[in-house]
Design a protein around this motif. Structure first.
Motif, PDB file in Angstrom:
ATOM      1  N   LEU A  70      -7.644  -3.423   5.867  1.00 15.32           N
ATOM      2  CA  LEU A  70      -7.057  -3.126   7.180  1.00 15.32           C
ATOM      3  C   LEU A  70      -5.564  -2.830   7.053  1.00 15.32           C
ATOM      4  O   LEU A  70      -5.047  -1.952   7.753  1.00 15.32           O
ATOM      5  N   LEU A  71      -4.875  -3.556   6.171  1.00 13.60           N
ATOM      6  CA  LEU A  71      -3.467  -3.262   5.932  1.00 13.60           C
ATOM      7  C   LEU A  71      -3.324  -1.854   5.362  1.00 13.60           C
ATOM      8  O   LEU A  71      -2.450  -1.090   5.788  1.00 13.60           O
ATOM      9  N   ALA A  72      -4.191  -1.480   4.430  1.00 13.91           N
ATOM     10  CA  ALA A  72      -4.163  -0.131   3.848  1.00 13.91           C
ATOM     11  C   ALA A  72      -4.366   0.923   4.938  1.00 13.91           C
ATOM     12  O   ALA A  72      -3.665   1.944   4.960  1.00 13.91           O
ATOM     13  N   ASP A  73      -5.312   0.678   5.852  1.00 10.83           N
ATOM     14  CA  ASP A  73      -5.537   1.624   6.958  1.00 10.83           C
ATOM     15  C   ASP A  73      -4.298   1.761   7.834  1.00 10.83           C
ATOM     16  O   ASP A  73      -3.929   2.870   8.247  1.00 10.83           O
ATOM     17  N   ALA A  74      -3.635   0.648   8.113  1.00  5.62           N
ATOM     18  CA  ALA A  74      -2.421   0.678   8.950  1.00  5.62           C
ATOM     19  C   ALA A  74      -1.301   1.459   8.252  1.00  5.62           C
ATOM     20  O   ALA A  74      -0.568   2.220   8.895  1.00  5.62           O
ATOM     21  N   ILE A  75      -1.177   1.292   6.946  1.00  8.13           N
ATOM     22  CA  ILE A  75      -0.144   2.020   6.197  1.00  8.13           C
ATOM     23  C   ILE A  75      -0.470   3.510   6.182  1.00  8.13           C
ATOM     24  O   ILE A  75       0.416   4.346   6.357  1.00  8.13           O
ATOM     25  N   ARG A  76      -1.749   3.866   5.995  1.00  5.34           N
ATOM     26  CA  ARG A  76      -2.153   5.285   6.048  1.00  5.34           C
ATOM     27  C   ARG A  76      -1.786   5.895   7.399  1.00  5.34           C
ATOM     28  O   ARG A  76      -1.260   7.002   7.468  1.00  5.34           O
ATOM     29  N   ALA A  84      -0.156   8.188  -0.574  1.00  7.39           N
ATOM     30  CA  ALA A  84      -1.422   7.864  -1.241  1.00  7.39           C
ATOM     31  C   ALA A  84      -1.572   6.348  -1.184  1.00  7.39           C
ATOM     32  O   ALA A  84      -0.784   5.623  -1.805  1.00  7.39           O
ATOM     33  N   VAL A  85      -2.544   5.866  -0.425  1.00  7.57           N
ATOM     34  CA  VAL A  85      -2.714   4.436  -0.185  1.00  7.57           C
ATOM     35  C   VAL A  85      -4.084   4.005  -0.689  1.00  7.57           C
ATOM     36  O   VAL A  85      -5.085   4.670  -0.418  1.00  7.57           O
ATOM     37  N   SER A  86      -4.103   2.886  -1.414  1.00  2.00           N
ATOM     38  CA  SER A  86      -5.380   2.366  -1.909  1.00  2.00           C
ATOM     39  C   SER A  86      -5.312   0.853  -2.023  1.00  2.00           C
ATOM     40  O   SER A  86      -4.232   0.260  -2.039  1.00  2.00           O
ATOM     41  N   VAL A  87      -6.487   0.247  -2.094  1.00  2.00           N
ATOM     42  CA  VAL A  87      -6.590  -1.182  -2.357  1.00  2.00           C
ATOM     43  C   VAL A  87      -6.909  -1.310  -3.843  1.00  2.00           C
ATOM     44  O   VAL A  87      -7.828  -0.656  -4.342  1.00  2.00           O
ATOM     45  N   THR A  89      -6.854  -4.023  -7.513  1.00  2.00           N
ATOM     46  CA  THR A  89      -6.890  -5.401  -7.990  1.00  2.00           C
ATOM     47  C   THR A  89      -5.867  -5.546  -9.110  1.00  2.00           C
ATOM     48  O   THR A  89      -5.871  -4.768 -10.063  1.00  2.00           O
ATOM     49  N   VAL A  90      -4.971  -6.497  -8.945  1.00  2.00           N
ATOM     50  CA  VAL A  90      -3.962  -6.825  -9.950  1.00  2.00           C
ATOM     51  C   VAL A  90      -4.163  -8.287 -10.342  1.00  2.00           C
ATOM     52  O   VAL A  90      -5.020  -8.962  -9.777  1.00  2.00           O
ATOM     53  N   ALA A  91      -3.390  -8.773 -11.283  1.00  2.00           N
ATOM     54  CA  ALA A  91      -3.542 -10.158 -11.746  1.00  2.00           C
ATOM     55  C   ALA A  91      -3.428 -11.165 -10.606  1.00  2.00           C
ATOM     56  O   ALA A  91      -4.066 -12.205 -10.621  1.00  2.00           O
ATOM     57  N   ALA A  92      -2.626 -10.839  -9.583  1.00  2.00           N
ATOM     58  CA  ALA A  92      -2.438 -11.741  -8.441  1.00  2.00           C
ATOM     59  C   ALA A  92      -3.578 -11.646  -7.431  1.00  2.00           C
ATOM     60  O   ALA A  92      -3.617 -12.403  -6.471  1.00  2.00           O
ATOM     61  N   GLY A  93      -4.495 -10.699  -7.623  1.00  2.00           N
ATOM     62  CA  GLY A  93      -5.610 -10.526  -6.688  1.00  2.00           C
ATOM     63  C   GLY A  93      -5.618  -9.136  -6.079  1.00  2.00           C
ATOM     64  O   GLY A  93      -5.033  -8.196  -6.623  1.00  2.00           O
ATOM     65  N   GLU A  94      -6.271  -9.034  -4.944  1.00  2.00           N
ATOM     66  CA  GLU A  94      -6.369  -7.753  -4.251  1.00  2.00           C
ATOM     67  C   GLU A  94      -5.045  -7.408  -3.579  1.00  2.00           C
ATOM     68  O   GLU A  94      -4.456  -8.244  -2.912  1.00  2.00           O
ATOM     69  N   ALA A  95      -4.587  -6.174  -3.771  1.00  2.00           N
ATOM     70  CA  ALA A  95      -3.290  -5.744  -3.233  1.00  2.00           C
ATOM     71  C   ALA A  95      -3.434  -4.342  -2.658  1.00  2.00           C
ATOM     72  O   ALA A  95      -4.400  -3.638  -2.939  1.00  2.00           O
ATOM     73  N   VAL A  96      -2.449  -3.957  -1.853  1.00  2.00           N
ATOM     74  CA  VAL A  96      -2.409  -2.598  -1.317  1.00  2.00           C
ATOM     75  C   VAL A  96      -1.320  -1.847  -2.077  1.00  2.00           C
ATOM     76  O   VAL A  96      -0.203  -2.352  -2.233  1.00  2.00           O
ATOM     77  N   ARG A  97      -1.664  -0.646  -2.541  1.00  2.00           N
ATOM     78  CA  ARG A  97      -0.737   0.209  -3.303  1.00  2.00           C
ATOM     79  C   ARG A  97      -0.457   1.448  -2.474  1.00  2.00           C
ATOM     80  O   ARG A  97      -1.384   2.091  -1.976  1.00  2.00           O
ATOM     81  N   CYS A  98       0.826   1.793  -2.332  1.00  2.00           N
ATOM     82  CA  CYS A  98       1.224   2.956  -1.534  1.00  2.00           C
ATOM     83  C   CYS A  98       2.268   3.758  -2.309  1.00  2.00           C
ATOM     84  O   CYS A  98       3.341   3.244  -2.614  1.00  2.00           O
ATOM     85  N   ARG A  99       1.924   5.022  -2.615  1.00  2.00           N
ATOM     86  CA  ARG A  99       2.880   5.926  -3.273  1.00  2.00           C
ATOM     87  C   ARG A  99       3.267   7.001  -2.275  1.00  2.00           C
ATOM     88  O   ARG A  99       2.410   7.613  -1.641  1.00  2.00           O
ATOM     89  N   LEU A 120       8.585   6.608  -4.188  1.00  2.00           N
ATOM     90  CA  LEU A 120       8.482   5.165  -3.964  1.00  2.00           C
ATOM     91  C   LEU A 120       7.061   4.705  -4.248  1.00  2.00           C
ATOM     92  O   LEU A 120       6.093   5.390  -3.898  1.00  2.00           O
ATOM     93  N   LEU A 121       6.950   3.541  -4.861  1.00  2.00           N
ATOM     94  CA  LEU A 121       5.664   2.906  -5.079  1.00  2.00           C
ATOM     95  C   LEU A 121       5.779   1.493  -4.542  1.00  2.00           C
ATOM     96  O   LEU A 121       6.634   0.721  -4.986  1.00  2.00           O
ATOM     97  N   GLU A 122       4.937   1.177  -3.569  1.00  2.00           N
ATOM     98  CA  GLU A 122       4.968  -0.151  -2.950  1.00  2.00           C
ATOM     99  C   GLU A 122       3.664  -0.876  -3.235  1.00  2.00           C
ATOM    100  O   GLU A 122       2.592  -0.274  -3.189  1.00  2.00           O
TER     101      GLU A 122
END
Length: 164
Positions: A70-76, A84-87, A89-99, A120-122
């Motif tokens: 849902l956060l990814a949808d809001a950022i899109r 470019a927004v996607s969900v 998985t990183v070492a800390a768990g599931e994250a949202v990536r936005c370029r 920018l990469l968030e």
């Protein structure tokens, strides 16, 4: 007798100090927790990059954490196809990536042209046992190096872990 200017870099140092003041002031206005600036050069060519760490506090009106999808949808929706927004998985768990690309007012004032936006990469990482999100914002101002730097930023974010 006239003496030569022993410090030919005075103007450049002054400009750099002003730039750092502007960057830290801007980061403080965004409630930055930490900011990292790369100062490395390869073959005499500076390779600028930065990382700003901020936090998005939990929304007290929500009883549970917003799912990453849902956060990814809001950022899109916010960037309307310009990111470019996607969900992921990183070492800390599931994250949202936005370029995305951006040319902020600060950089325009410093003379950066409209045709040379920052890349920018968030990463939005959920803070354990809270509804808050830690936000890692990486910046690559040189378009020619952006793809390579984004790979490095992805690697850094992928290693992020929470510890007790």
């Amino acid at each position: 007798m006239a003496y030569p200017d022993r410090d030919t870099f005075t103007v450049r140092r002054h400009e750099l100090r002003e730039l750092l003041d502007d960057v830290t002031r801007s980061a403080a206005q965004r409630d930055a927790i930490e900011i990292y600036l790369a100062t490395q050069a390869e073959l005499g060519i500076p390779i600028p990059a930065s990382l700003m760490v901020t936090a998005e506090p939990a929304n007290p009106a929500m009883t549970r954490r917003l799912p990453a999808s849902l956060l990814a949808d809001a950022i899109r929706d916010r960037y309307q196809g310009a990111a470019a927004v996607s969900v992921v998985t990183v070492a800390a768990g599931e994250a949202v990536r936005c370029r995305r690309e951006e040319l902020s007012e600060d950089f325009r004032e410093l003379g950066q042209g409209a045709g040379r936006p920052n890349t920018l990469l968030e990463f939005f990482l959920p803070v354990p046992e809270s509804g808050a999100w830690l936000v890692l914002t990486f910046s690559a101002p040189l378009k020619e190096l952006a793809d390579a730097q984004i790979q490095m930023f992805d690697a850094v974010a992928a290693t992020f872990r929470w510890s007790a």
